[in-house]
Structures are given as C-alpha cells and as structure tokens.
Design an enzyme around this catalytic site. Structure first.
Site, mmCIF file in Angstrom:
data_model
loop_
_atom_site.group_PDB
_atom_site.id
_atom_site.type_symbol
_atom_site.label_atom_id
_atom_site.label_comp_id
_atom_site.label_asym_id
_atom_site.label_seq_id
_atom_site.Cartn_x
_atom_site.Cartn_y
_atom_site.Cartn_z
ATOM 1 N N GLN A 190 0.835 -1.200 0.000
ATOM 2 C CA GLN A 190 0.000 0.000 0.000
ATOM 3 C C GLN A 190 0.870 1.250 0.000
ATOM 4 O OE1 GLN A 190 -2.263 -0.479 3.594
ATOM 5 N NE2 GLN A 190 -0.441 -0.891 4.821
ATOM 6 N N ASP A 212 -9.439 -4.758 12.939
ATOM 7 C CA ASP A 212 -9.369 -3.356 12.504
ATOM 8 C C ASP A 212 -8.779 -3.301 11.095
ATOM 9 O OD1 ASP A 212 -9.421 -0.621 12.492
ATOM 10 O OD2 ASP A 212 -7.772 -0.355 13.920
#
Lengths: 529, 512
Positions: B247, B373
């Site tokens: 990412q 999360d």
C-alpha cells in the site's frame, strides 16, 4: 579450458537476438511422450518375474483412481495400479512454485447434477460438500467454490463481467445470443421418448431418442447455420466454448456435443449459485489426490504396460519397469484398462474393434506464467479467475492464484490454455512438437497483447507443456461407436474399459463415471466367479 | 582609522551589484530559518515551540559563525565563495533532508537542530567575511550602513514572500532548492568579479557549477520528492510517504493534527482518533470474562494496542498486520511513537507481519478477545476479510465465551455494508451487538461486537481516564436512529463478495 570458454562465449553471443526474453526463466517440460512412444517400437524383453493380483488397473488418471476407490469401498483390496509416469492424475496433474500451485490441464469441476449420487458421495467423503440437507441439496465448502470475480472478457478495449459478449456489440448480435440461449433452455429441460433427459451428465443416462441423438450426425457449425445464426459475436463465443471443453472447433464438434456443453449441467447447491464451479490453485489434481488418498500402497509408478493378453480364465499383463529397466508380468483375474483408446489399440490383444473406432484426440499447449503484480490501466472488471480475450484463438488465462486466501498477492501464476485446433490433430501435433521455447513465448505474448501490452516485462517465469493427445474430440458421428458392447458389457468378462474417451467427452464427471462403471462390473463378475 | 590598509584595494565597480548580492545573501539566510521552522512545525506540531526554539538556535549559531570569522585571515575571497556554495547546498537541501529523515531516524530533533546550527554558523560567517573583503574598498561608515540596510531589507522581503507566495506556490522543498541556487549565484558572481584575485578560481567555478546543477535537478524533480499532486489532493502538508509492496502510506500534518492515509483512505486523525479507538476496544474488553490473551488483526498503527495496554490483566497481545512498513514506522518514529505510547515495542506485544487470513487459518491458539481493525471493504482483496469463511476461522480462534469486535465502516453512509457485516457474522454463529459513535474525521462510525456462546451484559466499568466512552455514552451507542437501522442484506461470501458491491453502491449514493 580456453576452447570451452570460447565455445560458451560463442553460444552466449548466438543467443543475443532472443534477449527480449532473457529475464524469463523456464522451459518446455517433456512429459511421458517419449515413454509412450516406446510402444510404437515395441522392443520389449520377455518378463523375468510373474506376480498375481485379483485386479490390475492400467493407468492412474481420474477413471483409474475412481475405479480403485470403488473396489476398495467394496472390500476388494488385492489390486494394483500401474502408471506410466512418475506422477498420478493423468490430465489432472499440477506443478507448484514459491508463488502458487497451478494446473497442467483439467482445473475445475462444475457443481454436479443432483442425480450424480456417486459423485456427490465422493465430494462429501472429502468435505468438499459440507452437508446435504433433508431435501438432498448439498452445501459446498466455500473455500473451493470459485471466488468472485469469476469471469471477465476483454472486448472493445474493456474488461466486461462474464464471458458472453456484451459490451459494444450490435443489437443484432445481442438478439442472436438471446435466441441461442432460449433454444438451449428448451434442450435443457427436454425429455426423450424413453423418459430420460435429452442431455445430462453422465451422458450414459441421456435419452436414446433419435430426435436428440441424431444431432451427433451434424457439425455444430452446420447446426447453427441451419438455425439461421450468423453473427460474429455468437460464433466466436460458441467456438470458444467447444474449444474450452473439447479442444475442437465448431466445424469438428458435433451439434450434440455443442448443445451438451450448455444443456447438460443442472447443478444445484444450497449455499452457492448452481452454475458455478469448484476449483483449486492446483486444479483437478486436488480431486485426484483426494481419490488417491487411500490408494498409496496400491500405486506403482514408472510402469509401462505394453501387452494385455486375455486368456480363458485370466489376463496376462506385461509391463516395463523404467527404474529397474526390467520386464515383469502380472496374472490377474480382472483388468480395468484406463488408458485412452489410442494407447489401447496397441496394447490390448485380440481387440480389433478399438482400432476400427474413430477416436481422435486434441493437442494442446498449456503454459504457466509467473507474473509480478502490475496494473495495465485497462478499465472494467478487475483480475478474475478466468480471463478471456474476445477474438483470440487461445482460451486466455486462468489465474491459478485466484483461490489463494491471502488478500495481497505480489506475484501470481497464470495458466494459459491454447487448443491447437485450427488444423487436423495430427498436423497440429507434429507442428507443436517442433516449436522452440521462444516460438511458444512469441505466440503467448501475441495472444495476450491486446489486453496486456506490457505483460512481457512483468513475467519472471514460463513453463510450457505440449499435450499431444489430451482430450477425446466429440466429432460428428463418434457417439454410435461408444455403444460398442466391448466398451460396455464387455466382450470378455475379464477385461473392462474405463476412460472419459468412452463417454466421448473429456471431463472429470465422465471419467469418474467410467471408473465406477467398470469397477462395478469387476465387483459383479468377481462375485459370480 | 588606525588600521588603514597599506595598499588600497581596487574598487568593486558598480556598487549596485554589490548591494544586490548582500540583499540576496540576507534573504537566503532568513528563508532557511523559515524553512526549518515551518518543516519542524509540520513534522512535529506545536508551531510556537518549533519557531521559537529554531529562531533561537539559528541566531545563536549565527553568533558562533560571526565569532569564528576572525580565524579566517587569508584568501578571504576564496573562503567566501566556498562558504556561499556550502550555504547553498546545506540550506538548499535542508528541507529534503528533514522530510527524508523524519521517518527514518529515531532522534529527529537531533537531526533538526544540527542542521539548523550548521546553516546558522555558515550564514553567520557570510556578512563578517563580506565586510572584511570590502574593507578598504569603501569608507567604513558607508560600508556598515549599506550592508546592514540591505541585510534587513532582504530579511523583510523574505518574511513577506515566504508565507504569501513561496510556500503556497512553490512548496517548502522547491523554495529551499531555489534559494540554494541564489546563494550559488552569488558565489559565481564573486568568482567572476575577482577571478584575478582568487588563486583557484577555476576549481571554485566548477564546484559552483556542479552544486548548481545538483540543485536544478532537485528543483525539477521536486514533484517526485514530495508528491506534489498528492499534496494538493490531500489539502494538507504531506510529511511522509512510503510505497510498500502492499500500500501507499501517507502521513500529513496540519495545525497539530496528524492524519494517516492508506491508499488515499483516511485511517486516523490524531485529533479525534481516541473516539474511534476507545469505541473499538473498550466495549469488547468490558464484555470479556478473561482478558489474558488478546489478538489484534490489522491495526498496524498501534493505536488499538495503546488502548488495550490500559488493562493490566492482559498477558500478551498478538498483532497481525500484513505491512512491515507500517508497523516499523509506528515502532520507530518518535512522533508516531508518542501517538501510540510506544505500544508496539511494549514487551507484552508481539507483531507478526503476515496476511491475516492465512495467519488465522493456520492459527491453533485460542484468544479471549480479538480486535479486528481492517480497512473498509472497498475492493475484492479486502472484501475477503469480511466473508463468512473468514468469520468462521475467527470464531474458531476464540475461547468459548470469547469476545471480538470488528470495525464495520459507517452505518450512515454505508448502511447496507454495515448490516451486511452484521448478518455475515451472525451466519457463522456469533451473537452480535452492533453499535456506533460519532468521530468528527470519519462521521458516524460503526462497530460489531460479537460474542461466542455468551450473553451480552451492559458494561458498567469504563475507566474514568477514558476521554470519550462512559457507561451512559455506550448505552446511547447501542441505539440506531431510523436512517441507520437494520436493513436486509445477503451474507458476504468469497464467491459472491456482495459486501464490495454494497460498499460501492453506498458510497456512490453518498458522493452524488
């Protein structure tokens, strides 16, 4: 030393013109072609040793393994499996590298029809079916059901969802596609005059009503023309479909087989769509390994059966052992011959019928490409399991890494399938064996260029396998030969045949059916003896 | 004058050029100070402290430079040229050095003040040396008056154009590269003017040329150095960017607020992240009958772990986050470590940089509490982490009576997506308790508390040190207004990925 060095420098220099592929590792893998070709020469020594078994199974493809499973489940344990190659699985074999496992041929199983009970049982034995509810509807293990996004087609510069051409085609083409599927719908639910379905899998159970079986006497292409179809989109799509399942083109495939592709699958599932498929990174090798999970002690690899001689009470099986370079013999009560008929015609003695049947097999090239993740900037549906390019001769590629659970895949393996069906199988086969590695790479990149112009820069490895005889071709008029009693009740009650070519269609379900059918006959005749 | 030179030096030609060069030198000097102050405010926050300490250190260093100037006795012109080149390089590259090293070094302040001192000393040398060079060529009172007049005018100009024009139009990095080039321009001019008096004028020329080329290249490539377009896109000052194999991490700062973006999606804003992380962690921890073994999936910023470490009865926390780039950044960067209270380097915490799905499938340990999360389900890759297959591995990793919580996007913006996650978790046997709160940076945000073989008890004991959550607040969080209330959805499966489709639709509606 100086000479050696000079020679290697020369060869390096000689390789310079091909350095556009210098970064790509890999080779053409030679399978069992050479071993099989020993049969033509027929120079084998006399057996030096004889063993005795109740049953010998020749081959270890899906039909052979299915037959063995069935014998074992019926408490017949005195059997052996003789495999030519050093791996089992036949068309359901795979490779593996640090990125992913990948198939070398068969790579999925559609959700089976509900009446294929034996197959459902097998899938449940191995938790591929997780449960079957009170109405008989199975639930499938969702890790094995093809994950979204399933299929995409590159057409008019865009990756559309699904393989049926849709984006940017004319309304006339769309209308024809709709009309074709409306026609298929009638075949899908059609019942013959004997009360059996017009099309089903295994096709042994389909109707003998000539209203449907006569469709085998005309090519799929002629059938479509007769029905008035003419647009490019539909013909390309249907040619893609018969190439995918049979390795043939529209002209060679019979209308019966072309319709069968669409009309015979009626899968139902409690937790997925019925028209989806089960698939694994390693393809159907997953299923072959499940079939073989209790057979390890029965399997003998690297054994070339070159002679099967039926006698009054028993069968002589003569075979060559590659590792020891010796010849041995087994005297068996029963033999299940699970090799394809182009092999059987050389090894099974006193069966001229096999030689006289028109079995032909399609050659294929399969390549596995290891690719670094990159984005090409084309729009539409993201990378899917099956990625097809409209207008291409190839079937595109299947992303072998698609079913891997990890969320990020910096590298993936693509399995590229090219049916060699534009010439006669013999010509195409000979041509394919002559091609060099670089020539295959040229073909692969040319086929994929439209959708992936810069692919070559992102590939690190390509291995290639050429299949000389990979699939039975369901050609016009083949089916009447499948009715020959030698392949069914048996001419001799000691030799039975089991191979998907005897169903006229090379798919897992048919091979599984053939294996079970032959095993049942063995079980019955052994009990009678 | 007592020490009138014995041989008068030749005059300099046009005094205008001289004054221009003093003016440039002075402007550059102040610009570097402003660049350092601004960069430090971006990177470290608290601009009053940053500017105040940097001005102090800078002026003091200039004093050191002035003092040191008396040790230069010969070849003053050559020294001056060399110092100009050095100032151009050090000052010119100062902002690049600060931004580049911010995320890489543990003691960023040390780097910052060393750089400020070095620039200050070099700038401090300039004016005294220049005055001594000009000594004897002009009358002393004229010299002092002109030099300081133009010095202060330069400072005024710098302080006006810096905030109005330079930072908004050029950006910090280009500003410092540009003024570095001006310093080197002065070096050129001096070299050219006094080529007969400077012994090695030729080599100084080439040194200046090389430095000038270096700065020009950096100036042209400033776009790549701090991704210019992203900085406009984010409307904030980017202080750190990194592309990992997985990412793109972007950290921005504005008005003492830090924001972390992963692939352009906001992960947290330091100003209100406590609202999100308290709501994510504490309801689950209050439900748990045992809190010894805790698993966190995702959450590489360590902020959820910071909240967990408030419970002393935790024996161990395992954090599984794919991206080593992320967990390293939040383990070593001093500013980010102060945000997560050094949570990732706490001895109770084990960080595994692995794919959460594969890790969970291979895992055979049982946990009391699991905090999930992950980024929002905006693509097929992440969508898998919200599938029924994933949740069946999740429930199998929980102790009997265990508790888990899943961040579940916005029930207001992505209502169908939120309830799809809820229904998918129910489909594998969880008892779910959906709740939501308001996080200014995100809007209305949702979470699914999920219990294994356990009934829900309203929590009583939220610690008084928490900044957001209390017993009464949590009771409100359980209430869903009509526009966020449950809707029918399918279960999200690997082979339908309906959640990704819902999420796409939900956000499309919102953006229209």
């Amino acid at each position: 030393m100086v000479l050696l060095f000079g020679a290697s420098a020369m060869s390096n220099w000689a390789c310079q013109p091909n350095n556009k592929y210098a970064h790509i590792k890999g080779k053409i893998l030679t399978g069992n072609n050479k071993r099989g070709h020993l049969l033509r020469e027929g120079k084998f020594t006399k057996p030096t040793q004889t063993n005795y078994f109740d049953v010998v199974i020749v081959g270890s493809g899906i039909a052979a393994l299915s037959a063995a499973r069935k014998l074992q489940q019926n408490n017949i344990t005195n059997f052996t499996i003789l495999e030519l190659d050093d791996t089992i699985g036949g068309n359901a074999i795979n490779g593996k590298n640090e990125v992913s496992a990948y198939p070398w041929a068969a790579h999925y199983l559609p959700i089976p029809n509900l009446d294929d009970k034996e197959l459902l049982n097998f899938l449940q034995e191995h938790q591929i079916i997780t449960k079957i509810d009170e109405k008989g509807i199975p639930n499938y293990n969702e890790e094995y059901v093809c994950a979204e996004p399933e299929e995409r087609l590159f057409i008019n510069g865009y990756w559309q969802d699904g393989l049926i051409p849709n984006i940017g085609i004319s309304s006339e083409e769309k209308k024809e596609i709709d009309a074709f599927f409306a026609l298929i719908k009638t075949y899908k639910s059609a019942i013959g005059n004997d009360g059996k379905p017009a099309f089903t899998i295994p096709n042994f159970y389909s109707t003998t009503d000539s209203a449907y079986t006569d469709l085998d006497n005309i090519s799929f292409y002629d059938f479509l023309k007769q029905k008035g179809f003419k647009t490019k989109a539909l013909f390309w799509y249907l040619n893609y479909c018969v190439s995918d399942d049979y390795g043939t083109n529209l002209n060679d495939a019979s209308a019966w087989s072309g319709i069968h592709y669409f009309a015979a699958r009626k899968g139902v599932s409690g937790n997925t769509e019925g028209d989806t498929v089960l698939t694994w990174p390693e393809g159907n090798a997953f299923l072959a390994q499940k079939l073989a999970s209790t057979l390890q002690t029965h399997i003998q690899k690297n054994k070339l059966v070159f002679e099967i001689i039926p006698n009054q009470q028993q069968v002589e099986v003569n075979y060559h052992c590659f590792e020891a370079n010796t010849t041995k013999q087994i005297i068996a009560k029963k033999v299940i011959v699970c090799a394809p008929q182009f092999v059987n015609k050389r090894i099974v003695k006193n069966y001229p019928e096999i030689k006289n049947s028109p079995f032909t097999y399609s050659p294929w090239m399969v390549a596995n490409l290891t690719v670094n993740a990159y984005t090409e900037g084309t729009e539409g549906q993201p990378m899917s399991w099956d990625n097809v390019i409209f207008g291409s001769n190839s079937l595109g590629y299947v992303n072998a890494s698609h079913q891997l659970l990890q969320t990020q895949k910096p590298q993936q393996v693509f399995t590229f399938y090219l049916p060699l069906n534009s010439k006669t199988p013999k010509e195409a086969r000979e041509e394919a064996y002559e091609k060099t590695y670089e020539q295959w790479l040229d073909i692969i990149f040319e086929e994929l260029k439209q959708a992936h112009p810069s692919l070559v820069n992102h590939v690190t490895k390509i291995d290639i396998k050429v299949w000389g005889h990979s699939m039975i071709r369901p050609t016009v008029g083949l089916r009447k030969h499948l009715k020959n009693p030698i392949f069914n009740e048996g001419k001799n009650q000691n030799i039975f045949f089991a191979h998907s070519d005897l169903s006229g269609i090379s798919i897992f379900e048919e091979a599984f059916f053939q294996g079970n059918k032959a095993a049942s006959q063995v079980i019955k005749t052994l009990a009678n003896a | 004058m007592d020490n009138e030179p014995k041989t008068p030096k030749p005059p300099m030609g046009s005094p205008m050029l001289l004054l221009v060069s003093i003016f440039i030198v002075a402007t550059c000097g102040l610009i570097y100070e402003l660049v350092a102050g601004t960069a430090a405010s971006y990177l470290l926050g608290d601009s009053v402290t940053q500017f105040s300490t940097i001005i102090g250190v800078y002026l003091f260093s200039m004093g050191i430079g002035s003092y040191v100037s008396k040790f230069f006795s010969k070849n003053l012109l050559a020294w001056f040229v060399q110092i100009e080149i050095l100032v151009g390089l050090v000052g010119g590259f100062s902002s690049l050095v600060l931004f580049a090293l911010f995320a890489q070094v543990d003691y960023f302040q040390l780097v910052l003040y060393v750089l400020v001192s070095l620039t200050g000393i070099l700038v401090g040398l300039e004016i005294p040396l220049l005055m001594r060079i000009l000594e004897g060529r002009y009358e002393f009172k004229d010299l002092v008056s002109k030099v300081f007049t133009f010095d202060y005018i330069g400072a005024l100009l710098a302080s006006i154009i810096f905030p109005i024009w330079l930072v908004p139009k050029l950006g910090l990095m280009r500003t410092s590269f540009f003024f570095g080039m001006l310093n080197i321009g002065v070096a050129y001019w001096v070299c050219y003017k006094f080529k007969n008096e400077i012994a090695w004028a030729k080599s100084l020329f080439s040194l200046a040329t090389m430095s000038f080329i270096g700065l020009i290249i950096a100036f042209i490539n400033a776009n790549n150095l701090v991704n210019w377009t992203e900085s406009t896109l984010f409307q904030e000052k980017i202080i750190y960017t990194k592309s990992t194999p997985y990412q793109r991490i972007v950290l921005t700062a504005n008005n003492n607020q830090y924001k972390l973006y992963l692939n352009g999606n906001l992960q947290f804003n330091s100003a209100d992240e406590y609202r999100y992380h308290e709501a994510l962690v504490h309801p689950a921890m209050q439900q748990a009958s045992s809190k010894k073994q805790v698993l966190v999936l995702g959450g590489g910023d360590g902020l959820a772990v910071r909240e967990l470490l408030k419970y002393p009865d935790i024996d161990s926390i395992t954090l599984v986050d794919l991206d080593q780039g992320m967990t390293e950044l939040f383990s070593h960067n001093s500013m980010l470590k102060s945000l997560n209270n050094n949570s990732l380097t706490n001895p109770k915490v084990t960080v595994k940089n692995m794919d959460a799905f594969l890790w969970l499938k291979a895992n055979n340990k049982l946990y009391d509490v699991i905090i999930v999360d992950f980024p929002d389900p905006s693509n097929f890759s992440v969508g898998k982490l919200y599938s029924n297959v994933f949740y069946s591995y999740l429930i199998n990793a929980l102790q009997n009576y265990g508790v888990c919580v899943v961040q579940s996007t916005s029930p207001y913006v992505a209502r169908k997506s939120f309830w799809c996650i809820n229904h998918t978790m129910q489909s594998v046997g969880f008892k779910t308790i959906p709740y939501h709160n308001y996080v200014p940076s995100f809007g209305e945000w949702g979470y699914i508390l999920a219990l294994k073989n356990k009934t829900f008890k309203a929590p009583q004991n939220f610690d008084s040190s928490f900044k957001f959550i209390t017993k009464n607040v949590f009771e409100q969080m359980l209430v869903f207004p009509k526009d966020m209330d449950s809707v029918y959805t399918e279960v999200n499966k690997l082979n339908n990925q309906v959640l990704v489709h819902y999420f796409d639709e939900d956000w499309k509606h919102y953006q229209q």
